[in-house]
Motif scaffolding. Structure first.
Motif, PDB file in Angstrom:
ATOM      1  N   LEU A 314     -11.604   6.320   2.690  1.00 50.17           N
ATOM      2  CA  LEU A 314     -11.420   7.452   1.790  1.00 50.17           C
ATOM      3  C   LEU A 314     -12.264   7.235   0.542  1.00 50.17           C
ATOM      4  N   ASP A 315     -12.706   8.339  -0.061  1.00 52.13           N
ATOM      5  CA  ASP A 315     -13.479   8.278  -1.296  1.00 52.13           C
ATOM      6  C   ASP A 315     -12.639   8.638  -2.511  1.00 52.13           C
ATOM      7  N   ALA A 316     -11.497   9.272  -2.295  1.00 50.02           N
ATOM      8  CA  ALA A 316     -10.581   9.645  -3.372  1.00 50.02           C
ATOM      9  C   ALA A 316      -9.240   9.999  -2.747  1.00 50.02           C
ATOM     10  N   ILE A 317      -8.222  10.013  -3.582  1.00 53.17           N
ATOM     11  CA  ILE A 317      -6.871  10.390  -3.162  1.00 53.17           C
ATOM     12  C   ILE A 317      -6.284  11.331  -4.198  1.00 53.17           C
ATOM     13  N   GLU A 327       3.534   7.558  -8.089  1.00 51.45           N
ATOM     14  CA  GLU A 327       2.170   7.139  -7.766  1.00 51.45           C
ATOM     15  C   GLU A 327       2.117   5.638  -7.511  1.00 51.45           C
ATOM     16  N   TYR A 328       2.862   4.872  -8.287  1.00 52.82           N
ATOM     17  CA  TYR A 328       2.916   3.422  -8.069  1.00 52.82           C
ATOM     18  C   TYR A 328       3.340   3.133  -6.630  1.00 52.82           C
ATOM     19  N   ALA A 329       4.351   3.869  -6.156  1.00 50.23           N
ATOM     20  CA  ALA A 329       4.830   3.688  -4.783  1.00 50.23           C
ATOM     21  C   ALA A 329       3.814   4.176  -3.756  1.00 50.23           C
ATOM     22  N   ALA A 330       3.019   5.196  -4.115  1.00 49.64           N
ATOM     23  CA  ALA A 330       2.012   5.714  -3.186  1.00 49.64           C
ATOM     24  C   ALA A 330       0.871   4.724  -2.991  1.00 49.64           C
ATOM     25  N   ILE A 331       0.574   3.931  -4.002  1.00 48.80           N
ATOM     26  CA  ILE A 331      -0.573   3.018  -3.929  1.00 48.80           C
ATOM     27  C   ILE A 331      -0.419   2.042  -2.774  1.00 48.80           C
ATOM     28  N   ASP A 332       0.740   1.384  -2.674  1.00 47.91           N
ATOM     29  CA  ASP A 332       0.890   0.460  -1.547  1.00 47.91           C
ATOM     30  C   ASP A 332       1.183   1.202  -0.250  1.00 47.91           C
ATOM     31  N   SER A 333       1.812   2.380  -0.342  1.00 47.93           N
ATOM     32  CA  SER A 333       2.072   3.159   0.876  1.00 47.93           C
ATOM     33  C   SER A 333       0.779   3.610   1.533  1.00 47.93           C
ATOM     34  N   PHE A 334      -0.249   3.895   0.748  1.00 51.85           N
ATOM     35  CA  PHE A 334      -1.564   4.251   1.284  1.00 51.85           C
ATOM     36  C   PHE A 334      -2.294   3.040   1.857  1.00 51.85           C
ATOM     37  N   GLY A 335      -1.836   1.845   1.526  1.00 58.00           N
ATOM     38  CA  GLY A 335      -2.521   0.647   1.985  1.00 58.00           C
ATOM     39  C   GLY A 335      -3.633   0.197   1.053  1.00 58.00           C
ATOM     40  N   ILE A 336      -3.653   0.724  -0.167  1.00 58.12           N
ATOM     41  CA  ILE A 336      -4.642   0.266  -1.150  1.00 58.12           C
ATOM     42  C   ILE A 336      -4.394  -1.192  -1.486  1.00 58.12           C
ATOM     43  N   THR A 337      -3.100  -1.557  -1.513  1.00 59.79           N
ATOM     44  CA  THR A 337      -2.695  -2.954  -1.685  1.00 59.79           C
ATOM     45  C   THR A 337      -1.646  -3.276  -0.629  1.00 59.79           C
ATOM     46  N   GLY A 338      -1.240  -4.518  -0.574  1.00 60.85           N
ATOM     47  CA  GLY A 338      -0.118  -4.891   0.252  1.00 60.85           C
ATOM     48  C   GLY A 338       1.179  -4.372  -0.344  1.00 60.85           C
ATOM     49  N   GLU A 341       2.482  -4.727  -4.153  1.00 64.19           N
ATOM     50  CA  GLU A 341       1.370  -5.233  -4.951  1.00 64.19           C
ATOM     51  C   GLU A 341       0.560  -4.114  -5.603  1.00 64.19           C
ATOM     52  N   SER A 342       1.180  -2.955  -5.788  1.00 65.87           N
ATOM     53  CA  SER A 342       0.469  -1.824  -6.384  1.00 65.87           C
ATOM     54  C   SER A 342      -0.140  -2.172  -7.729  1.00 65.87           C
ATOM     55  N   TRP A 343       0.510  -3.048  -8.460  1.00 67.19           N
ATOM     56  CA  TRP A 343       0.025  -3.432  -9.790  1.00 67.19           C
ATOM     57  C   TRP A 343      -1.401  -3.987  -9.736  1.00 67.19           C
ATOM     58  N   LYS A 344      -1.777  -4.604  -8.627  1.00 71.24           N
ATOM     59  CA  LYS A 344      -3.116  -5.180  -8.529  1.00 71.24           C
ATOM     60  C   LYS A 344      -4.198  -4.099  -8.608  1.00 71.24           C
ATOM     61  N   ALA A 345      -3.957  -2.976  -7.934  1.00 71.15           N
ATOM     62  CA  ALA A 345      -4.950  -1.898  -7.943  1.00 71.15           C
ATOM     63  C   ALA A 345      -5.094  -1.302  -9.337  1.00 71.15           C
ATOM     64  N   ILE A 346      -4.014  -1.312 -10.103  1.00 75.17           N
ATOM     65  CA  ILE A 346      -4.065  -0.792 -11.473  1.00 75.17           C
ATOM     66  C   ILE A 346      -4.784  -1.787 -12.374  1.00 75.17           C
ATOM     67  N   GLU A 347      -4.404  -3.033 -12.271  1.00 75.60           N
ATOM     68  CA  GLU A 347      -4.995  -4.078 -13.119  1.00 75.60           C
ATOM     69  C   GLU A 347      -6.487  -4.239 -12.857  1.00 75.60           C
ATOM     70  N   GLU A 348      -6.895  -4.080 -11.601  1.00 75.61           N
ATOM     71  CA  GLU A 348      -8.302  -4.266 -11.237  1.00 75.61           C
ATOM     72  C   GLU A 348      -9.144  -3.005 -11.387  1.00 75.61           C
ATOM     73  N   GLY A 349      -8.524  -1.896 -11.797  1.00 74.25           N
ATOM     74  CA  GLY A 349      -9.267  -0.662 -12.018  1.00 74.25           C
ATOM     75  C   GLY A 349      -9.633   0.092 -10.759  1.00 74.25           C
ATOM     76  N   VAL A 350      -9.022  -0.257  -9.631  1.00 72.94           N
ATOM     77  CA  VAL A 350      -9.363   0.381  -8.350  1.00 72.94           C
ATOM     78  C   VAL A 350      -9.127   1.887  -8.394  1.00 72.94           C
ATOM     79  N   GLY A 355     -13.373   3.945 -10.305  1.00 71.11           N
ATOM     80  CA  GLY A 355     -12.993   2.770  -9.540  1.00 71.11           C
ATOM     81  C   GLY A 355     -13.388   2.859  -8.083  1.00 71.11           C
ATOM     82  N   LYS A 356     -12.999   1.844  -7.332  1.00 71.09           N
ATOM     83  CA  LYS A 356     -13.340   1.762  -5.915  1.00 71.09           C
ATOM     84  C   LYS A 356     -12.713   2.900  -5.113  1.00 71.09           C
ATOM     85  N   LEU A 357     -11.506   3.338  -5.489  1.00 75.54           N
ATOM     86  CA  LEU A 357     -10.831   4.446  -4.811  1.00 75.54           C
ATOM     87  C   LEU A 357     -10.065   5.255  -5.850  1.00 75.54           C
TER      88      LEU A 357
END
Length: 424
Positions: A314-317, A327-338, A341-350, A355-357
């Motif tokens: 995906l290029d965007a969500i 949204e925090y719950a959607a991040i790991d539900s989409f498989g962006i993180t394990g 671990e949704s916090w990782k995608a936020i901290e890393e700017g994904v 960002g990457k996504l």
């Protein structure tokens, strides 16, 4: 601007096409002009561009997504109102769909089914909601009917902030406490994205750094763990799309000199319904890696139908962010993180716009607005804009595949889509 969707065709069935843009979420549309919902004589007025009797715009069926017109406006039978928009619409089969915040997506799924079944090859989907005509407390009561009345959150002043505070608690119990700075960053990103969107309800709002911190003056608690700037907006608005078969899309494109770069298709979908009580949802997740396993399953089913094997295809969500925790719950539900671990995608700017996504480049429900029955249709509109390069200042560069997630209630109704380019 005329824009087209189409949906992959199954054996022996039609598929899906055509979308025309709603230019302003608040009022003006190329297809319809939104005026007011409370007074039927002023409800929907035809704009000059609405010509449903023209050869390429013969609407064969209409689907209306709306949650609470009966409560906010004392108006039901919305199909009849839709049929009153123009003399040419009189007699067009029309259905109204209610699934709380997922009403618009259910209307889309129903329109897709009609085309896939071969009944019609051009279907209109309208999402609409009017909610800012009553005080906030009364609006909260009306919106609360998407929970099981009398059985959950009955003592809450504002039911849905209380409900999603409980989701925060569930995440914290399973994975450890959520640092508020991650929820604040979700909200900050979505408000920032909303400033790029000319249709955003919040595009001219201003904030300070404290607005996204646990600050009781600038970001007070509403219920439990949910603070003011975590919340999606109460919004009046509407969105319109047209879906058509591939054959109809081809004919339309040829007649209007449209290239395939201006067309998009619904590549896949997922749809699940969880038990009504939030407590029952949590019981289902007790031995699952995910707090919201039905959400995860709907997304996985959508990915399978779409041929998506890696989330980062995906290029965007565009996801449901009625609250930052959603949204925090959607991040790991989409498989962006394990899971957890949704916090990782936020901290890393994904999930940032660059960002990457990117997540919610439109601003989402927090930054753009949440006209409940229209939200699913608006998400589809924004998916279309992204993959055809029509998103303007909030265009994600090179976007070709966009994931959508729309939920109703406490993740009771769950609908996911992937939108991509029309490749014939």
């Amino acid at each position: 601007m005329q824009q087209i969707f189409d949906v992959p065709q199954r054996k022996g069935k039609a598929n899906v096409e055509h979308h025309r843009q709603a230019d302003d979420l608040r009022a003006r549309f190329e297809i319809l002009e939104w005026v007011t919902f409370c007074h039927p004589e002023r409800v929907w007025r035809r704009s000059a561009s609405l010509k449903p009797s023209s050869s390429d715009m013969t609407i064969q069926s209409m689907h209306v997504g709306n949650f609470t017109a009966e409560l906010f406006c004392e108006q039901g039978q919305l199909g009849g109102i839709a049929a009153s928009l123009h003399p040419s619409l009189s007699g067009v089969p029309t259905s109204r769909h209610e699934a709380a915040c997922a009403s618009g997506s259910i209307a889309i799924l129903s329109a897709m089914s009609e085309i896939e079944a071969g009944r019609y090859d051009l279907v209109c989907v309208l999402g609409v909601e009017y909610m800012r005509n009553v005080p906030g407390r009364k609006a909260a009561e009306h919106l609360g009917v998407a929970a099981w009345h009398g059985r959950e959150w009955s003592d809450a002043r504002y039911l849905w902030p209380a409900a999603f505070s409980d989701l925060n608690d569930a995440y914290s119990e399973k994975y450890g406490a959520i640092d508020y700075r991650y929820l604040g960053e979700i909200s900050r990103i979505n408000y920032e994205n909303g400033r790029r969107n000319p249709n955003s309800q919040t595009r001219n709002w201003t904030f300070s750094e404290r607005s996204f911190q646990p600050d009781d003056e600038l970001n007070p608690a509403i219920e439990g763990n949910v603070r003011r700037n975590d919340c999606g907006q109460v919004t009046d608005g509407a969105a319109v799309i047209f879906l058509a078969s591939e054959a109809r899309a081809r004919d339309y494109a040829k007649a209007h000199g449209i290239s395939t770069d201006d067309l998009a298709r619904i590549e896949g979908w997922g749809h699940r319904t969880a038990p009504m009580l939030f407590a029952d949802k949590l019981e289902e997740s007790r031995n699952n890696r995910y707090v919201l396993p039905q959400v995860r399953q709907a997304i996985q089913e959508c990915f399978k139908r779409s041929g998506i094997t890696d989330t980062f295809q995906l290029d965007a969500i565009e996801t449901h962010d009625c609250f930052a925790i959603t949204e925090y719950a959607a991040i790991d539900s989409f498989g962006i993180t394990g899971p957890g671990e949704s916090w990782k995608a936020i901290e890393e700017g994904v999930i940032h716009f660059n960002g990457k996504l990117p997540v919610n480049p439109s601003g989402g429900l927090i930054g753009s607005g949440h006209p409940v029955g229209a939200t699913g249709v608006r998400m589809m509109l924004d998916g279309f804009k992204q993959v055809t390069g029509h998103a303007g200042d909030y265009q994600v560069e090179g976007a070709r595949h966009v994931g959508l997630l729309n939920i109703g209630g406490s993740t009771t109704t769950i609908v996911s889509f992937v939108v991509g380019p029309a490749e014939w």
